[in-house]
Design an enzyme around this catalytic site. Structure first.
Site, PDB file in Angstrom:
ATOM      1  N   GLY A 103       0.845  -1.188   0.000  1.00 44.75           N
ATOM      2  CA  GLY A 103       0.000   0.000   0.000  1.00 44.75           C
ATOM      3  C   GLY A 103       0.874   1.229   0.000  1.00 44.75           C
ATOM      4  O   GLY A 103       2.018   1.186   0.445  1.00 44.75           O
ATOM      5  N   CYS A 104       0.306   2.330  -0.514  1.00 47.48           N
ATOM      6  CA  CYS A 104       1.141   3.509  -0.764  1.00 47.48           C
ATOM      7  C   CYS A 104       1.022   4.581   0.304  1.00 47.48           C
ATOM      8  O   CYS A 104       1.786   5.531   0.300  1.00 47.48           O
ATOM      9  CB  CYS A 104       0.785   4.120  -2.110  1.00 47.48           C
ATOM     10  SG  CYS A 104       1.178   3.024  -3.469  1.00 47.48           S
ATOM     11  N   VAL A 105       0.057   4.483   1.185  1.00 48.30           N
ATOM     12  CA  VAL A 105      -0.124   5.576   2.148  1.00 48.30           C
ATOM     13  C   VAL A 105       0.219   5.095   3.547  1.00 48.30           C
ATOM     14  O   VAL A 105       0.743   5.819   4.359  1.00 48.30           O
ATOM     15  CB  VAL A 105      -1.571   6.101   2.129  1.00 48.30           C
ATOM     16  CG1 VAL A 105      -1.634   7.444   2.845  1.00 48.30           C
ATOM     17  CG2 VAL A 105      -2.080   6.233   0.726  1.00 48.30           C
TER      18      VAL A 105
ATOM     19  N   VAL B  25       2.268  11.336  -2.610  1.00 47.66           N
ATOM     20  CA  VAL B  25       2.366   9.875  -2.491  1.00 47.66           C
ATOM     21  C   VAL B  25       3.831   9.423  -2.541  1.00 47.66           C
ATOM     22  O   VAL B  25       4.291   8.651  -1.689  1.00 47.66           O
ATOM     23  CB  VAL B  25       1.562   9.180  -3.624  1.00 47.66           C
ATOM     24  CG1 VAL B  25       1.762   7.673  -3.588  1.00 47.66           C
ATOM     25  CG2 VAL B  25       0.076   9.525  -3.498  1.00 47.66           C
ATOM     26  N   TRP B  28       5.821  10.696   0.544  1.00 47.97           N
ATOM     27  CA  TRP B  28       5.513   9.894   1.736  1.00 47.97           C
ATOM     28  C   TRP B  28       6.235   8.550   1.686  1.00 47.97           C
ATOM     29  O   TRP B  28       6.802   8.078   2.679  1.00 47.97           O
ATOM     30  CB  TRP B  28       3.999   9.709   1.839  1.00 47.97           C
ATOM     31  CG  TRP B  28       3.513   8.952   3.025  1.00 47.97           C
ATOM     32  CD1 TRP B  28       2.854   7.765   3.005  1.00 47.97           C
ATOM     33  CD2 TRP B  28       3.604   9.340   4.404  1.00 47.97           C
ATOM     34  NE1 TRP B  28       2.536   7.383   4.283  1.00 47.97           N
ATOM     35  CE2 TRP B  28       2.990   8.331   5.179  1.00 47.97           C
ATOM     36  CE3 TRP B  28       4.156  10.438   5.070  1.00 47.97           C
ATOM     37  CZ2 TRP B  28       2.906   8.382   6.564  1.00 47.97           C
ATOM     38  CZ3 TRP B  28       4.071  10.492   6.450  1.00 47.97           C
ATOM     39  CH2 TRP B  28       3.448   9.469   7.180  1.00 47.97           C
TER      40      TRP B  28
END
Lengths: 105, 166
Positions: A103-105, B25, B28
């Protein structure tokens, strides 16, 4: 699959050095991996994060993302990055005996 | 670790909602992997850190060939006709759709995302020329934006960094 010995126990690891089998993990292993990652002592705040990751992975099947950790473990982004400096995403997963977060977040 | 000194710098030059997310994105992800992150906001990208604008970034469907009706639940690969896109309310509608999709994926809104990045150690700067051109001041920006800097300053502070222009 490759194996290695951590804290006196032989465990399976994948190509990137993450433990392949979360059930082989124990707290001594966490302490040993943390030391390898440059974290000399695991405080209650560290354990709060690790425990959350273990529980989350047990129910979802994969390591939680950083945002899932801050939302779920009751730790702020600032604190998370202070507890696990220089790249908490992989560090937390590794110390918790889990694979790389998906997942990216 | 090998990537101890890796640095990434993003230049955000766009103020549309869809173009706000790439740097957030990737930034992060970089921070999560222990990579230093600097973000330089220029031209329309200043909207991303403008207190009055950050919560109102939008995506217009006009001339956006990638935005398909499927986003609205219409099956297939139909485009949104430009003539429809110019109707009043269409930009707001498309924006809401996109924000809803993002929320479904648990992607935070831009303001919150920026705060996460700053909390994780990202350094945010505004471009002096754009700031002057738009008549803005440091007070117009969200808390945490470090400074208004020149292009030369940016080059100095990103020495050795990988630079990504968005």
């Amino acid at each position: 699959m490759a194996t290695r010995e951590i804290a006196g126990k032989t465990v399976e690891v994948n190509d990137e050095g993450f433990m392949a089998n979360p059930t082989e993990w124990n707290q001594e292993i966490a302490v040993a991996i943390a030391a390898e990652e440059g974290i000399s002592e695991l405080t209650p705040a560290h354990w709060q994060v690790i425990d959350f990751c273990r529980k989350s992975a047990a129910s979802n099947g994969s390591a939680p993302t950083l945002r899932a950790i801050t939302n779920g473990a009751g730790v702020s982004t600032k604190d998370l990055f202070a507890l696990f400096p220089k790249g908490p995403a992989k560090k937390v997963a590794r110390i918790s005996g889990l694979g790389k977060p998906e997942g990216c977040v | 670790m090998a990537d101890d000194n890796r640095k990434v710098a993003f230049i955000c030059s766009k103020g549309n909602l869809d173009m706000a997310y790439p740097a957030l994105v990737m930034g992060w992800a970089a921070l999560g992997n222990g990579i230093d992150v600097t973000i330089f906001f220029t031209f329309w990208g200043l909207d991303m850190i403008n207190k009055e604008r950050v919560d109102h970034l939008a995506i217009p469907p006009v001339a956006n060939t990638s935005m398909k009706m499927s986003m609205m639940g219409v099956p297939g690969n139909l485009g949104i006709p430009n003539i429809m896109g110019v109707l009043p309310g269409m930009t707001a509608f498309a924006t809401k759709l996109m924000k809803d999709k993002m929320a479904d994926l648990e992607v935070p809104p831009v303001r919150e995302y920026l705060q996460m990045l700053m909390d994780a150690g990202a350094k945010l700067y505004a471009c002096k020329m754009s700031v002057d051109m738009m008549g803005l001041k440091k007070e117009d920006f969200i808390d945490g934006v470090l400074d208004i800097v020149t292009a030369g300053d940016f080059m100095d502070m990103t020495e050795g960094a990988q630079i990504i222009f968005i």
